[in-house]
Design an enzyme around this catalytic site. Sequence first.
Site, mmCIF file in Angstrom:
data_model
loop_
_atom_site.group_PDB
_atom_site.id
_atom_site.type_symbol
_atom_site.label_atom_id
_atom_site.label_comp_id
_atom_site.label_asym_id
_atom_site.label_seq_id
_atom_site.Cartn_x
_atom_site.Cartn_y
_atom_site.Cartn_z
ATOM 1 C CE LYS A 8 -1.912 -1.224 3.902
ATOM 2 N NZ LYS A 8 -1.270 -2.486 4.426
ATOM 3 N NE ARG B 74 -4.537 -0.881 9.964
ATOM 4 C CZ ARG B 74 -3.116 -0.686 9.328
ATOM 5 N NH1 ARG B 74 -3.059 0.456 8.678
ATOM 6 N NH2 ARG B 74 -2.332 -1.575 9.119
ATOM 7 N NE ARG C 214 8.081 -3.125 6.041
ATOM 8 C CZ ARG C 214 6.732 -2.919 6.082
ATOM 9 N NH1 ARG C 214 6.223 -2.156 5.272
ATOM 10 N NH2 ARG C 214 6.011 -3.632 7.108
ATOM 11 N NE ARG D 50 6.668 -0.894 9.944
ATOM 12 C CZ ARG D 50 5.193 -0.726 9.112
ATOM 13 N NH1 ARG D 50 5.300 -0.204 7.987
ATOM 14 N NH2 ARG D 50 4.342 -1.374 9.523
ATOM 15 N NE ARG E 233 2.371 -4.997 11.144
ATOM 16 C CZ ARG E 233 3.111 -4.865 10.414
ATOM 17 N NH1 ARG E 233 4.490 -5.314 10.587
ATOM 18 N NH2 ARG E 233 3.135 -4.011 9.082
HETATM 19 P P1 AP5 Z 1 4.939 -1.681 1.845
HETATM 20 O O1 AP5 Z 1 4.501 -0.878 0.594
HETATM 21 O O2 AP5 Z 1 5.756 -1.166 2.715
HETATM 22 O O3 AP5 Z 1 3.593 -2.467 2.254
HETATM 23 P P2 AP5 Z 1 2.335 -1.712 3.200
HETATM 24 O O4 AP5 Z 1 0.932 -2.614 2.658
HETATM 25 O O5 AP5 Z 1 2.335 -0.245 3.252
HETATM 26 O O6 AP5 Z 1 2.874 -2.556 4.439
HETATM 27 P P3 AP5 Z 1 2.550 -1.847 6.122
HETATM 28 O O7 AP5 Z 1 3.433 -2.993 6.904
HETATM 29 O O8 AP5 Z 1 3.372 -0.582 5.953
HETATM 30 O O9 AP5 Z 1 1.078 -1.956 6.297
HETATM 31 P P4 AP5 Z 1 0.596 -2.147 7.506
HETATM 32 O O10 AP5 Z 1 -0.914 -1.895 7.068
HETATM 33 O O11 AP5 Z 1 0.696 -3.051 8.354
HETATM 34 O O12 AP5 Z 1 1.257 -0.986 8.472
HETATM 35 P P5 AP5 Z 1 1.007 0.826 8.725
HETATM 36 O O13 AP5 Z 1 2.061 1.263 8.582
HETATM 37 O O14 AP5 Z 1 -0.255 1.125 7.881
HETATM 38 O O15 AP5 Z 1 5.560 -2.902 1.303
HETATM 39 C C1 AP5 Z 1 6.006 -4.117 1.916
HETATM 40 C C2 AP5 Z 1 7.490 -4.552 1.631
HETATM 41 O O16 AP5 Z 1 7.278 -5.038 0.372
HETATM 42 C C3 AP5 Z 1 8.507 -3.447 1.149
HETATM 43 O O17 AP5 Z 1 9.748 -3.867 1.779
HETATM 44 C C4 AP5 Z 1 8.263 -3.161 -0.336
HETATM 45 O O18 AP5 Z 1 9.610 -2.812 -0.780
HETATM 46 C C5 AP5 Z 1 8.043 -4.449 -0.754
HETATM 47 N N1 AP5 Z 1 7.039 -4.499 -1.815
HETATM 48 C C6 AP5 Z 1 6.014 -3.723 -2.058
HETATM 49 N N2 AP5 Z 1 5.242 -4.176 -3.220
HETATM 50 C C7 AP5 Z 1 6.026 -5.144 -3.954
HETATM 51 C C8 AP5 Z 1 5.876 -6.002 -4.904
HETATM 52 N N3 AP5 Z 1 4.864 -5.971 -5.704
HETATM 53 N N4 AP5 Z 1 6.613 -7.049 -5.145
HETATM 54 C C9 AP5 Z 1 7.868 -7.229 -4.250
HETATM 55 N N5 AP5 Z 1 7.986 -6.498 -3.238
HETATM 56 C C10 AP5 Z 1 7.245 -5.350 -2.886
HETATM 57 O O19 AP5 Z 1 0.399 0.385 10.276
HETATM 58 C C11 AP5 Z 1 1.349 0.306 11.444
HETATM 59 C C12 AP5 Z 1 0.686 0.077 12.740
HETATM 60 O O20 AP5 Z 1 0.186 1.241 12.982
HETATM 61 C C13 AP5 Z 1 -0.535 -0.956 12.945
HETATM 62 O O21 AP5 Z 1 -0.170 -2.317 12.937
HETATM 63 C C14 AP5 Z 1 -1.410 -0.296 13.769
HETATM 64 O O22 AP5 Z 1 -0.806 -0.605 15.177
HETATM 65 C C15 AP5 Z 1 -1.084 1.363 13.455
HETATM 66 N N6 AP5 Z 1 -2.404 1.765 12.682
HETATM 67 C C16 AP5 Z 1 -2.056 2.367 11.369
HETATM 68 N N7 AP5 Z 1 -3.200 2.763 10.799
HETATM 69 C C17 AP5 Z 1 -4.243 2.465 11.687
HETATM 70 C C18 AP5 Z 1 -5.718 2.503 11.633
HETATM 71 N N8 AP5 Z 1 -6.165 3.247 10.584
HETATM 72 N N9 AP5 Z 1 -6.046 2.086 12.619
HETATM 73 C C19 AP5 Z 1 -5.638 1.536 13.757
HETATM 74 N N10 AP5 Z 1 -4.244 1.179 13.889
HETATM 75 C C20 AP5 Z 1 -3.651 1.929 12.702
#
Ligand code: AP5
Length: 216
Positions: free
Chosen positions: A13, A88, A127, A160, A171
């Site tokens: 994402k 979410r 990552r 991370r 998660r």
């Molecule tokens: P990346 O682009 O980083 O993936 P992502 O979907 O953004 O993953 P996240 O782990 O950041 O998502 P998340 O939803 O768990 O975390 P968030 O920060 O929102 O890609 C992942 C890896 O794969 C990278 O290394 C990339 O280079 C690689 N990659 C990407 N595309 C690829 C492809 N096509 N092929 C190969 N490799 C690829 O949230 C973190 C925490 O914050 C949550 O756990 C929660 O505690 C809190 N939080 C955030 N938002 C909320 C909310 N709305 N409500 C409640 N808690 C929240």
Amino acid sequence: MRIIMLGPPGAGKGTQAKKLSEEFNILQVSTGDIFRKAVQENTPMGMRAKEYMSKGLLVPDEIVVGIVEERLKQPDLAEGFILDGFPRTISQAESLEQILHKNGMSLNAVINIQVSRDGLIERFTGRRVCKSCGASYHIKYNPPKTPGICDICGKELVIRPDDELETVKKRLKEYEQKTTPLIEFYRKRHLLINIDGEKPIDEVYRDIVDSLRGEE
Ligand code: AP5
Ligand code: ZN
């Protein structure tokens, strides 16, 4: 253009939101990035969020919704935004509908990036993120020019904290239980676009852009 990026943790994402933000000239709003910055700066909100994030749990809706509501009021988002990691839960999605309605705004599309569990685990394992600017890389699929160093700011890349396997499993469970109902929520509203996220980054990106152009 107002877009939501939906999909399991690690689906890509953030990676795709950044590329789209440049293509369509609209800002990305990542709740994960907002929380990580607050944690780094040790703000009261950051300290509360850290309790949940470090355990792989979602931060409570009332904290998240307040932050997003404030952010969406800012003038730099008047022309559009890409929401990455929000909503979410059904409750967050309902709050978002109310916020948008209040501000006379509507959504154009919800991009649902689909990746298998095995694919996701490989992404977490590889990552690396920049300690300073938060930029994200993958040692195999999106490596920095110099191993271990951020292309953008030259600082060190690290794992991370919530990418440790036990936390990742929590998660993914949170996603299954609380976030997957949003797929049906947005399908019913005719906003859902399913994207095969298993393909290489540039192909996934092209598929997203093609489907968005179809929506214009
Ligand atoms: P990346 O682009 O980083 O993936 P992502 O979907 O953004 O993953 P996240 O782990 O950041 O998502 P998340 O939803 O768990 O975390 P968030 O920060 O929102 O890609 C992942 C890896 O794969 C990278 O290394 C990339 O280079 C690689 N990659 C990407 N595309 C690829 C492809 N096509 N092929 C190969 N490799 C690829 O949230 C973190 C925490 O914050 C949550 O756990 C929660 O505690 C809190 N939080 C955030 N938002 C909320 C909310 N709305 N409500 C409640 N808690 C929240
Ligand atoms: Zn950096």
